[in-house]
Each structure stands twice: as structure tokens, then as C-alpha cells.
Design a protein around this motif. Structure first.
Motif, PDB file in Angstrom:
ATOM      1  N   GLY A  87      40.146  46.699  39.060  1.00 39.97           N
ATOM      2  CA  GLY A  87      38.344  46.317  39.908  1.00 39.97           C
ATOM      3  C   GLY A  87      37.849  45.825  39.145  1.00 39.97           C
ATOM      4  N   LYS A  88      38.396  45.014  38.109  1.00 41.62           N
ATOM      5  CA  LYS A  88      37.617  44.286  37.299  1.00 41.62           C
ATOM      6  C   LYS A  88      38.453  42.981  36.837  1.00 41.62           C
ATOM      7  N   VAL A  89      39.082  42.391  38.092  1.00 46.03           N
ATOM      8  CA  VAL A  89      39.741  41.149  37.789  1.00 46.03           C
ATOM      9  C   VAL A  89      38.668  40.315  38.419  1.00 46.03           C
ATOM     10  N   SER A  90      38.302  39.165  37.118  1.00 50.24           N
ATOM     11  CA  SER A  90      37.036  38.412  37.733  1.00 50.24           C
ATOM     12  C   SER A  90      37.251  36.647  37.842  1.00 50.24           C
ATOM     13  N   LYS A  91      38.356  36.499  37.219  1.00 51.59           N
ATOM     14  CA  LYS A  91      39.079  35.484  37.709  1.00 51.59           C
ATOM     15  C   LYS A  91      40.608  34.797  37.918  1.00 51.59           C
ATOM     16  N   TYR A  92      41.044  33.832  38.320  1.00 53.01           N
ATOM     17  CA  TYR A  92      42.394  34.036  38.582  1.00 53.01           C
ATOM     18  C   TYR A  92      43.142  33.204  37.607  1.00 53.01           C
ATOM     19  N   ASN A  93      44.516  32.942  37.813  1.00 52.46           N
ATOM     20  CA  ASN A  93      45.049  32.086  36.556  1.00 52.46           C
ATOM     21  C   ASN A  93      45.036  31.051  36.831  1.00 52.46           C
ATOM     22  N   ILE A  94      44.997  29.957  37.434  1.00 48.80           N
ATOM     23  CA  ILE A  94      44.281  28.426  38.272  1.00 48.80           C
ATOM     24  C   ILE A  94      43.588  28.406  38.245  1.00 48.80           C
ATOM     25  N   ASP A  95      43.161  27.352  38.808  1.00 43.93           N
ATOM     26  CA  ASP A  95      42.094  26.797  39.341  1.00 43.93           C
ATOM     27  C   ASP A  95      42.022  26.272  40.684  1.00 43.93           C
ATOM     28  N   ILE A  96      41.277  27.367  41.023  1.00 50.23           N
ATOM     29  CA  ILE A  96      41.607  26.626  42.649  1.00 50.23           C
ATOM     30  C   ILE A  96      40.665  25.707  43.441  1.00 50.23           C
ATOM     31  N   ASN A  97      40.240  25.784  42.888  1.00 46.58           N
ATOM     32  CA  ASN A  97      38.532  24.203  42.849  1.00 46.58           C
ATOM     33  C   ASN A  97      40.191  22.818  43.241  1.00 46.58           C
ATOM     34  N   LYS A  98      41.141  22.933  42.560  1.00 46.07           N
ATOM     35  CA  LYS A  98      42.434  21.474  42.344  1.00 46.07           C
ATOM     36  C   LYS A  98      42.693  21.260  43.916  1.00 46.07           C
ATOM     37  N   PHE A  99      42.844  22.834  44.115  1.00 45.39           N
ATOM     38  CA  PHE A  99      43.522  22.752  45.656  1.00 45.39           C
ATOM     39  C   PHE A  99      42.743  22.198  46.843  1.00 45.39           C
TER      40      PHE A  99
END
Length: 297
Positions: free
Chosen positions: A131-143
Motif C-alpha cells: 500500500g506504499k509503493v510510489s515509484k517503479y524501478n524503471i523509468d516508464i517515460n522512456k518506453f
């Protein structure tokens, strides 16, 4: 012996990734990469190649990069280097077992690789992240195009594409007040399975037809399987979910969250969602149109 096997496996993985990153990249047709595990039907059915004719027969297991079979590894290298990529679905983000592959895909975007993320989501195992995840471990903006199954996270919200399966159009007679569906790992925990020995039970190791019939015949579903939770909600069941990962906390419509010790106290408390199946299918159809246009399919 296990230490040496682990070292060898890590060397294989790094070698395969390095080979891909060093190769010239092309976008000839497409391959759909996900975890192809027939012993976990959620992983198996969460990929769009099952549901769209243009993708039929175009799939690749994300774990092939660590195969001990050199032919399998070489096929993995060549397919990724030659094709545009659809990654997903499944809990491929924020999970140790997929970090190397996902970081590699992120790097490939800088080499002109067309990549679509379809229905992927975070999957952190530590309860302190729930319930606390706020970011991913990859930069999705690059896809090139991104649809994630996590409602409160970056990217377009695209729930798991398994909703497209025609099996959900069937109707079932309710025979059980309670149906319990165990994750395959929970089947090994006798302390849990014994608690429910007097109830109708199944697991995510069975085939899809039997599991959907089991869900359909139950009024309340208790489960620690993400896809069982999802499918039961699509089928307008009252769901009590037992989280084993962060992924249970970012679906648009939340089930009752509980534990195996307390779940039975929450029977009939869950909300049913009329029209959820149609809603999820519409999201995937709209995303498919964008994805296929982007990939020139």
C-alpha cells in the motif's frame, strides 16, 4: 554445489543481456514477452498474445535468458534484437527476479527499440511496502507506450488483459458459500491449508477452465492469488484477498484485505462490481488499438 550453480547462472544471465545490448536492434514484427509458466495460470494467461490474432504465436518467456540450453538463450537474444517488444502482463516491476531484464529493456529504448508495456505492475514482496509503493524501478517515460495495471501509479491504467478471455462470458450455478483458492506456494503450508480443510478449495496450479468454474460456483472467494482475486471480481463475486505482495493494493476496485486467520470473519462483506468485465475489456481494446498503431501491426 548450489553456490557454483548460482555463480554459473548469474554469468549466463549477464552474458545474454550483454549480447543483446551489443547487437544492432531492429523492429521487424513483434514478440510478446512475459512469464510463461503453465503451473501458474495467472502468469500464463496475462499476456495479449492469447487474445489478439495479430499476436498469435508470438510469445517468449522472460526467463529464457537464464536457460542452461544454449539454443534457448540464442533464440531469446535473436528474438529480442530483431523484434519490436510487448512486455507483459504480470508483476514484472519492482521484483528482484525481473530487474535485470526490465533494466535491459529500458536501455534498449535508447537504441530505437519499440517497446510497449502492457498490463504490467509492481510486485514487491516485503510487507512494509504494501500500500506504499510510489515509484517503479524503471523509468516508464522512456518506453514508447505504457499501460500498467496499477491504478494509482504512473502510466495509463490498463487492467490485466486476461479479462479478454471468452471464458468469462459463461454463467455458473452457485453451489458454495465459500471457495478458497490457494497460491501454489501456500499449498506447501499445512498450517494454512488445514484451517480450510472443511471448505471447497482450489489453487492457481489447476487449469483455467476448472478454476473459473470453481470461482463461478462460489459466492465468496478467499484467495492469496492475484489473478484469482481479479477474475473473481470480474465475475461479480465477493472477494477477500490475502496479500503476498504489493500488487494487491493497486487495483482500481479494492477487495476486502485480510489474513488467512481472519478471512472467515469477513464473509459477505465484499463489494461486487456490476459491469467490471466490460470496463476492463474496453480499456484493453482501446490500448490495443494504440499499441498496434504504434507498432505498425
Amino acid at each position: 554445489m548450489n553456490i557454483f550453480k548460482s555463480i554459473k547462472r548469474n554469468l549466463i544471465k549477464r552474458s545474454v543481456i550483454q549480447s543483446i545490448l551489443e547487437k544492432e536492434q531492429h523492429n521487424n514484427d513483434v514478440i510478446n514477452i512475459h512469464r510463461i509458466d503453465k503451473k501458474n495460470i495467472g502468469d500464463f494467461y496475462c499476456a495479449p498474445h492469447h487474445y489478439f490474432d495479430v499476436l498469435k504465436g508470438k510469445s517468449l518467456d522472460i526467463f529464457d535468458y537464464k536457460s542452461e540450453d544454449k539454443e534457448v538463450r540464442n533464440h531469446f537474444i535473436n528474438e529480442i534484437s530483431e523484434r519490436s517488444l510487448i512486455i507483459g502482463g504480470g508483476g514484472l516491476l519492482n521484483r528482484d527476479g525481473f530487474v535485470m531484464q526490465m533494466k535491459m529493456f529500458e536501455k534498449l529504448t535508447t537504441k530505437g527499440k519499440k517497446i510497449v508495456l502492457w498490463g504490467v505492475g509492481h510486485n514487491e514482496k516485503s510487507p512494509k511496502t504494501y500500500g506504499k509503493v510510489s515509484k517503479y524501478n524503471i523509468d516508464i517515460n522512456k518506453f514508447g507506450l505504457v499501460g500498467t495495471r496499477d491504478y494509482n501509479m504512473p502510466g495509463e491504467y490498463v487492467p490485466c488483459v486476461s479479462c479478454m478471455h471468452p471464458i468469462f462470458d459463461q454463467k455458473f450455478e452457485v453451489k458454495n458459500e465459500v471457495g478458497v483458492v490457494f497460491h501454489k506456494d501456500t499449498l506447501k503450508k499445512e498450517s494454512i491449508t488445514k484451517k480450510y480443510q472443511n471448505f471447497a478449495t482450489s489453487s492457481n496450479t489447476t487449469n483455467l477452465e476448472d478454476l473459473i468454474a470453481f470461482i463461478g460456483s462460489s459466492d465468496n472467494i478467499i484467495t492469496d492469488s492475484y489473478h484469482t482475486m481479479y477474475w473473481a471480481m470480474l465475475m461479480e463475486k465477493k472477494v477477500i484477498a490475502i496479500p503476498n505482495s504489493s500488487k494487491f493494493y493497486d487495483f482500481k476496485h479494492q477487495p476486502i484485505i485480510s489474513t488467512f486467520d481472519e478471512a472467515l470473519h469477513h464473509l459477505n462483506e465484499g463489494t461486487t462490481y456490476d459491469g467490471l468485465l466490460a470496463e476492463c475489456r474496453e480499456s484493453n481494446l482501446k490500448f490495443a488499438e494504440k499499441a498496434f498503431n504504434y507498432l505498425n501491426l
